[in-house]
Structure formats: C-alpha cells, structure tokens
Design an enzyme around this catalytic site. Sequence first.
Site, PDB file in Angstrom:
ATOM      1  N   ASP A  36     -10.204  11.261  -5.971  1.00  0.00           N
ATOM      2  CA  ASP A  36     -11.420  12.080  -6.008  1.00  0.00           C
ATOM      3  C   ASP A  36     -11.230  13.296  -6.912  1.00  0.00           C
ATOM      4  O   ASP A  36     -12.020  14.238  -6.862  1.00  0.00           O
ATOM      5  CB  ASP A  36     -11.840  12.518  -4.597  1.00  0.00           C
ATOM      6  CG  ASP A  36     -10.804  13.410  -3.922  1.00  0.00           C
ATOM      7  OD1 ASP A  36      -9.637  13.426  -4.383  1.00  0.00           O
ATOM      8  OD2 ASP A  36     -11.149  14.092  -2.939  1.00  0.00           O
ATOM      9  N   ASP A  94      10.588   6.608   0.464  1.00  0.00           N
ATOM     10  CA  ASP A  94      10.029   6.813  -0.869  1.00  0.00           C
ATOM     11  C   ASP A  94       9.589   5.474  -1.459  1.00  0.00           C
ATOM     12  O   ASP A  94      10.390   4.545  -1.590  1.00  0.00           O
ATOM     13  CB  ASP A  94      11.097   7.455  -1.757  1.00  0.00           C
ATOM     14  CG  ASP A  94      10.550   7.935  -3.097  1.00  0.00           C
ATOM     15  OD1 ASP A  94       9.645   7.277  -3.649  1.00  0.00           O
ATOM     16  OD2 ASP A  94      11.041   8.960  -3.600  1.00  0.00           O
ATOM     17  N   GLU A 135       0.854  -1.188   0.000  1.00  0.00           N
ATOM     18  CA  GLU A 135       0.000   0.000   0.000  1.00  0.00           C
ATOM     19  C   GLU A 135       0.891   1.239   0.000  1.00  0.00           C
ATOM     20  O   GLU A 135       1.717   1.422   0.902  1.00  0.00           O
ATOM     21  CB  GLU A 135      -0.942   0.020   1.201  1.00  0.00           C
ATOM     22  CG  GLU A 135      -1.859   1.216   1.203  1.00  0.00           C
ATOM     23  CD  GLU A 135      -3.230   0.936   1.801  1.00  0.00           C
ATOM     24  OE1 GLU A 135      -3.974   1.903   1.997  1.00  0.00           O
ATOM     25  OE2 GLU A 135      -3.536  -0.237   2.058  1.00  0.00           O
ATOM     26  N   ASP A 145      -1.407  12.186  -4.206  1.00  0.00           N
ATOM     27  CA  ASP A 145      -1.431  13.623  -4.500  1.00  0.00           C
ATOM     28  C   ASP A 145      -1.750  13.818  -5.983  1.00  0.00           C
ATOM     29  O   ASP A 145      -1.055  13.278  -6.845  1.00  0.00           O
ATOM     30  CB  ASP A 145      -0.067  14.227  -4.182  1.00  0.00           C
ATOM     31  CG  ASP A 145      -0.109  15.747  -4.088  1.00  0.00           C
ATOM     32  OD1 ASP A 145      -0.827  16.363  -4.910  1.00  0.00           O
ATOM     33  OD2 ASP A 145       0.564  16.301  -3.220  1.00  0.00           O
TER      34      ASP A 145
END
Length: 244
Positions: A185, A126, A74, A149
């Site tokens: 979204d 990272d 994840e 992001d």
Amino acid sequence: MEVEPARPGIRQRAVVRTYHPRNGRVSQRHRAALVRLWPRFGVDVARTPEPGGAAGPLLDPAAVFGRRAELVLEIGPGMGDATVAGAAVDPDRDYLAVEVHTPGIANLLALVEEHGLTNVRVARGDALELLRFQIAPDSLAAVHIFFPDPWPKTRHHKRRLIRPDRVALLRSRIRPGGVLHCATDWAGYATAMLETLQADPGLVNTGRPYVTRPAWRPLTKFERLGIEAGRTIFDLVFTRVPER
C-alpha cells in the site's frame, strides 16, 4: 545493520535484515497455542552455516505435510488472515508461511486449528535463510509477499525484500510457470517493485501493470487502515518463464 553476537573463534558477520526484529506481547491464548500446536504445525528455519561450513538438509515438503502436493510459500503472513483464507479455498496445495514475530506465529497457529486446516505449516525464522538453505530450486508453485515492510527512508532501501538480488533468489526457487505475487500500500514501493520485477529476465508481468486484488485475499485490518488513510493497494503478479 546488525552484527551477530561474537562467538569464540568465529568471525562476526554483518547481517542486513529485511524486517524489524521486535517482540510483541504474547497473550495467554497465544502462548497456549504455541505450546500445543507448534509440535504439529511448526517448522524451524536453520541458521546460516558458518563460512566454509556445510548447509543442513533441504526441507522435505512431503515429510512436513505428510503428502506430495504443490507448495506455496508465504513470506511475512502477519497475523495469518491471508494465509488461512488462501489455504482454505486451495486444499490441493500446501502452504508454508514463514514469520519472525511470535504473536503472528501464534495467531496463525490458532487460526489453522480453528479452521481445521491440514495444508498449512508455519516456519519461524528469516525467510531469506529458508530460501537459501532449505528450499530446493524450481520447487515452489508460488510465493506470496503481502505488505512487506516498505522501509520508506532512502538509507533503508537496502533492507527491502524486493531488490534485484533477492528477487533472483526468489525466482530461482519458483518452478517454471510458477507465480510471484506481491502486494503493498506504499506507492513508492509499488513503483520500485514493478521496476525490479520487470527487470528480472526470468519473470513476466501478468498485470497492466497491476492486477485486481483476488477475491480469496481478504482485506486485513492492516490493509483497511491503509485504505482509510487514503493509500492505494497495489497487487503485482509475475510468472516465472522457462529458461531457454
């Protein structure tokens, strides 16, 4: 674009980050969770080797989790709600969540302890470096990327995680038949994700073109805010096809 701090005799390298490198306030509860739980559940991401240098050893999931099981990666779990929900209903698989922001790492560690989960570990660093240098090809059962992001400004699109070269890296680490599940979204990013993922020859879309949010993935506070703001949630699920 950031530049790594100069070191004697080492050429500086430009680094394009897919995340905002920021530090949030860490509560006393979270500090205590980090100190107490990191030795048990934490995994450090190795630094990128210098040009010409050798990469470190690959991550050994059996050693990290103490068993052999399918592994789910994840990327960017935020405060960890989806990671914990997924792992709780999927105890036969192991979950490795990779995050860069300390408050999220600490909160996830606290949730893992609170729910008594043994199939979750938290990596700090990272995600792309983890994938390049520590995750073996064809080794992941699934990759989850929920609400990365969106980098909405055109000049920042190079920082998006779902881009052709990065998708190729992700796909190479997923075993044939494994799953890449993304959610966003931001409608513009959803369209870009869909185009990029459908263009990858090693992935096939399971949606039409999107899928319904799975019941196990909870509505996080961040996601609820997006819905309240009138944004639609898009889930994309692709599987890796066997190479011919």
